[in-house]
Each structure stands twice: as structure tokens, then as C-alpha cells.
Design a protein around this motif. Sequence first.
Motif, PDB file in Angstrom:
ATOM      1  N   ARG A 301     -16.708  29.630 116.833  1.00 12.07           N
ATOM      2  CA  ARG A 301     -15.655  30.179 115.970  1.00 12.07           C
ATOM      3  C   ARG A 301     -14.584  29.133 115.692  1.00 12.07           C
ATOM      4  O   ARG A 301     -14.158  28.961 114.538  1.00 12.07           O
ATOM      5  CB  ARG A 301     -15.038  31.412 116.599  1.00 12.07           C
ATOM      6  CG  ARG A 301     -13.910  32.014 115.757  1.00 12.07           C
ATOM      7  CD  ARG A 301     -13.379  33.287 116.362  1.00 12.07           C
ATOM      8  NE  ARG A 301     -14.405  34.335 116.392  1.00 12.07           N
ATOM      9  CZ  ARG A 301     -14.204  35.553 116.880  1.00 12.07           C
ATOM     10  NH1 ARG A 301     -13.008  35.873 117.388  1.00 12.07           N
ATOM     11  NH2 ARG A 301     -15.175  36.443 116.868  1.00 12.07           N
ATOM     12  N   ARG A 302     -14.177  28.433 116.741  1.00 13.88           N
ATOM     13  CA  ARG A 302     -13.165  27.388 116.558  1.00 13.88           C
ATOM     14  C   ARG A 302     -13.722  26.254 115.701  1.00 13.88           C
ATOM     15  O   ARG A 302     -13.004  25.683 114.866  1.00 13.88           O
ATOM     16  CB  ARG A 302     -12.712  26.864 117.922  1.00 13.88           C
ATOM     17  CG  ARG A 302     -11.639  25.802 117.846  1.00 13.88           C
ATOM     18  CD  ARG A 302     -10.383  26.313 117.169  1.00 13.88           C
ATOM     19  NE  ARG A 302      -9.385  25.257 117.010  1.00 13.88           N
ATOM     20  CZ  ARG A 302      -8.580  25.168 115.974  1.00 13.88           C
ATOM     21  NH1 ARG A 302      -8.633  26.058 115.004  1.00 13.88           N
ATOM     22  NH2 ARG A 302      -7.710  24.183 115.901  1.00 13.88           N
ATOM     23  N   ALA A 322     -15.053  15.227 114.310  1.00  6.78           N
ATOM     24  CA  ALA A 322     -15.098  15.012 115.757  1.00  6.78           C
ATOM     25  C   ALA A 322     -14.348  16.112 116.491  1.00  6.78           C
ATOM     26  O   ALA A 322     -14.804  16.603 117.540  1.00  6.78           O
ATOM     27  CB  ALA A 322     -14.509  13.647 116.094  1.00  6.78           C
ATOM     28  N   ALA A 323     -13.196  16.515 115.954  1.00  4.00           N
ATOM     29  CA  ALA A 323     -12.405  17.569 116.596  1.00  4.00           C
ATOM     30  C   ALA A 323     -13.166  18.884 116.614  1.00  4.00           C
ATOM     31  O   ALA A 323     -13.121  19.635 117.595  1.00  4.00           O
ATOM     32  CB  ALA A 323     -11.078  17.729 115.855  1.00  4.00           C
ATOM     33  N   ALA A 324     -13.885  19.178 115.537  1.00  4.03           N
ATOM     34  CA  ALA A 324     -14.652  20.417 115.469  1.00  4.03           C
ATOM     35  C   ALA A 324     -15.799  20.407 116.473  1.00  4.03           C
ATOM     36  O   ALA A 324     -16.015  21.383 117.201  1.00  4.03           O
ATOM     37  CB  ALA A 324     -15.185  20.624 114.057  1.00  4.03           C
ATOM     38  N   PHE A 325     -16.546  19.313 116.536  1.00  3.08           N
ATOM     39  CA  PHE A 325     -17.654  19.204 117.486  1.00  3.08           C
ATOM     40  C   PHE A 325     -17.157  19.322 118.926  1.00  3.08           C
ATOM     41  O   PHE A 325     -17.842  19.882 119.790  1.00  3.08           O
ATOM     42  CB  PHE A 325     -18.398  17.882 117.299  1.00  3.08           C
ATOM     43  CG  PHE A 325     -19.549  17.948 116.329  1.00  3.08           C
ATOM     44  CD1 PHE A 325     -20.859  17.999 116.771  1.00  3.08           C
ATOM     45  CD2 PHE A 325     -19.315  17.951 114.965  1.00  3.08           C
ATOM     46  CE1 PHE A 325     -21.917  18.063 115.886  1.00  3.08           C
ATOM     47  CE2 PHE A 325     -20.366  18.003 114.060  1.00  3.08           C
ATOM     48  CZ  PHE A 325     -21.674  18.056 114.525  1.00  3.08           C
ATOM     49  N   ALA A 326     -15.956  18.800 119.198  1.00  3.73           N
ATOM     50  CA  ALA A 326     -15.416  18.810 120.555  1.00  3.73           C
ATOM     51  C   ALA A 326     -15.139  20.214 121.063  1.00  3.73           C
ATOM     52  O   ALA A 326     -15.054  20.441 122.280  1.00  3.73           O
ATOM     53  CB  ALA A 326     -14.137  17.971 120.611  1.00  3.73           C
ATOM     54  N   GLU A 327     -15.017  21.168 120.158  1.00  2.00           N
ATOM     55  CA  GLU A 327     -14.730  22.543 120.553  1.00  2.00           C
ATOM     56  C   GLU A 327     -15.976  23.307 121.005  1.00  2.00           C
ATOM     57  O   GLU A 327     -15.858  24.406 121.551  1.00  2.00           O
ATOM     58  CB  GLU A 327     -14.090  23.291 119.373  1.00  2.00           C
ATOM     59  CG  GLU A 327     -12.718  22.789 118.971  1.00  2.00           C
ATOM     60  CD  GLU A 327     -11.669  23.060 120.042  1.00  2.00           C
ATOM     61  OE1 GLU A 327     -11.837  24.045 120.799  1.00  2.00           O
ATOM     62  OE2 GLU A 327     -10.694  22.295 120.134  1.00  2.00           O
ATOM     63  N   VAL A 328     -17.163  22.747 120.784  1.00  2.00           N
ATOM     64  CA  VAL A 328     -18.407  23.459 121.061  1.00  2.00           C
ATOM     65  C   VAL A 328     -19.019  23.004 122.375  1.00  2.00           C
ATOM     66  O   VAL A 328     -19.112  21.804 122.651  1.00  2.00           O
ATOM     67  CB  VAL A 328     -19.427  23.241 119.909  1.00  2.00           C
ATOM     68  CG1 VAL A 328     -20.693  24.049 120.162  1.00  2.00           C
ATOM     69  CG2 VAL A 328     -18.810  23.625 118.568  1.00  2.00           C
ATOM     70  N   ASP A 329     -19.429  23.966 123.172  1.00  2.00           N
ATOM     71  CA  ASP A 329     -20.108  23.656 124.435  1.00  2.00           C
ATOM     72  C   ASP A 329     -21.598  23.462 124.134  1.00  2.00           C
ATOM     73  O   ASP A 329     -22.413  24.365 124.325  1.00  2.00           O
ATOM     74  CB  ASP A 329     -19.904  24.789 125.439  1.00  2.00           C
ATOM     75  CG  ASP A 329     -20.463  24.450 126.816  1.00  2.00           C
ATOM     76  OD1 ASP A 329     -21.067  23.374 126.974  1.00  2.00           O
ATOM     77  OD2 ASP A 329     -20.297  25.279 127.747  1.00  2.00           O
ATOM     78  N   VAL A 330     -21.947  22.263 123.646  1.00  2.00           N
ATOM     79  CA  VAL A 330     -23.319  22.016 123.243  1.00  2.00           C
ATOM     80  C   VAL A 330     -24.268  21.962 124.448  1.00  2.00           C
ATOM     81  O   VAL A 330     -25.456  22.285 124.340  1.00  2.00           O
ATOM     82  CB  VAL A 330     -23.438  20.714 122.424  1.00  2.00           C
ATOM     83  CG1 VAL A 330     -22.684  20.848 121.109  1.00  2.00           C
ATOM     84  CG2 VAL A 330     -22.945  19.520 123.219  1.00  2.00           C
TER      85      VAL A 330
END
Length: 338
Positions: A301-302, A322-330
Motif C-alpha cells: 500500500r505504501r 528506491a523509496a517505494a521499493f524500500a517500503e516493501v518486505d520483499v
Amino acid sequence: MTEKKEKSHLSSPVFAVAPMIDWTDTHCRRFHRLLSGHALLYTEMVVADAIIHGKRNKLLDFHESEHPLALQLGGSDPVKLVEAVRIASDWGYDEINLNVGCPSDRVQAGTFGACLMREPQTVEACVTAMKKVSPVQVTVKCRIGVDEQEPEAVLPDFIDRMVGAGVDGIWIHARKAWLQGLSPKENREIPPLDYPLVHRMKARHPKVFMGINGGITTLEEAKAHLAVMDGVMLGRAAYHNATLLTGVDHAIYGDPAEAVDWSTICQAMMEHAARHIADGGRLVHLTRHMVGLFQGFAGARRFRQILSADATRPGAGPEIIAAAFAEVDVAAGPVRAA
């Protein structure tokens, strides 16, 4: 004229991402290629007149990484389609596809798209003419019928005509299109699907490449269709849940199962964004196609919020990705079914 390419990208099985107006532009396709190395990608529909009279580089340019890539044309005049094919041949597409399936008012006004299901002889003439000048394979994407047509009667005749014209492949959206009374969105959802009819068409023409489209949302469904068909095409399901594409190379093409390298994908899109911005573009031109990634992941969502809001602001740069990817627990993967 250059000779046809020896190796066909239409060798079964084929997984394709459908051509979608306003969506499958070069930025979308470069993103999708990072998720699947094998999937067949399609351009948005490009009208033959636009190629003949418009800004060809803007309409036809693509990045080498997008191969295998098909150009979808809209038109109903064999002479104009021939000229468009000749022009586009210099760009090196892997396939030329004729749109006989789009039901929008804009397309109907140009007398092409799904309304051509009523004029199979016109489509036959177009394919015959395009085949004579195209250095690559020519395919058609159609519906099973329109309006009051009876698909069991019109579709076999339509396909017979295409085969007689020498078509290299046929993609069939397994729904009728209602040209009056339903919007394009409703035409993708309301007319009932008839997969058995499409399967029977393939059985009638075992040596002709045929792919199926419409209502398919998972790789499991895709594999089930591929037990009968040569190809399967997903549109909005692949766009809105782009993570699905990361499973295509293993599930459909038999590549070894490997963990997705999300950092490489992130870095590649940041580098593409930097070049696009340096050329005068905006970050949102890319990120609008990425919002469907990570469906079902913690932090998704973030991720969507950042790409939908921050990326649209004046001066937004690659760091937003990069900021968007950093929010996801991949590392945890999906926390619920996508």
C-alpha cells in the motif's frame, strides 16, 4: 524486402501481455521485460494513418530489450496497412498484428477494430496484402463475434478466411463485443466467455498458431489453456498484478525457478528514469505502470502511495522508485493470495 526471421517467436507455448491502449507503451514494456525475459509483448494499437502521416519515431521507437515485441496496427484499408507495414519494417518488430477486437467508439469511428468481425472479407484482403510486404509474421487479434452474430457460425468462417489469407497466427478474445450499449470496460467483463468454442477452433486448425485471451487471471489458468492452445494472453490481470509476470519464465517456459532479484529491477528502472528525465520526460511516465507490482506483499500500500503521489510532483527523480521499493518486505514474499 528483408527475409523473414528463421526462428519464430510463436513457437508454442507462448505467454503474451495484451496490447492495451494508453498502457502498453515503451515504458510499460521495458518494466514488464524486467519481470519476464520470455513473455511476448505488444505495443498499444497504432493506427495505420498515424504511421503514414504522423511522428513515426514517437509512435514506433522501442528499446532493444523489449524483444520479442509485436506491433499492433489498426486499420481496414489494405493499401494504407501495406504502407504502414513497410514503414514499420525498418524498426525491427518481431510480429505485425491487426486489431479486429477493440470495441471502443473511437475505433469504430475509424471502421476498424471489432466492427470488422462483420466484414471478414475486408480483413482477409488486409491480411493478404500485409503478408506480401511484411518481413515478419502477420497475426490477427479478434473477438468470437459482435452484437447479434452467432459465434458458432461466424467464427469458423472468419478463421477459415484468415488461414486462407496466410495468417501466421490468430489471437482470439473469447467474448463477443457489443458495439452499442456497452463501454470498452463492460465489453471486457459482461459478455460471457466461451473458452470451449475457442478450443474447438484450435482443434479445427492444428497447424495454425492460435492463442486465447479474456478472463484469464492466473498462471495456473494459463497453463490449463496451454494444454489445448498454442498461446495464452493476459491483459489487465498482468498489468494490475505485475508480480504475476515474475513466474512466467519458470511456469510457462520451463526456466529454472529462481528468486526474483528485486534490487536489480529497482536499479534498472531508476536508470531508465534518469535517462528519460534527462531527455525531458517525467518520472510518472514510468511509475504509473509500476503501481500494480507487489500485490499481496507487506508494504504494498505504501509502495503504491509513493508511486501515485510523490512521483507526480514537479522535479521528482529516480530516488522515488528506491523509496517505494524500500517500503516493501520483499524477503517475506506475498502475505496473502495476490
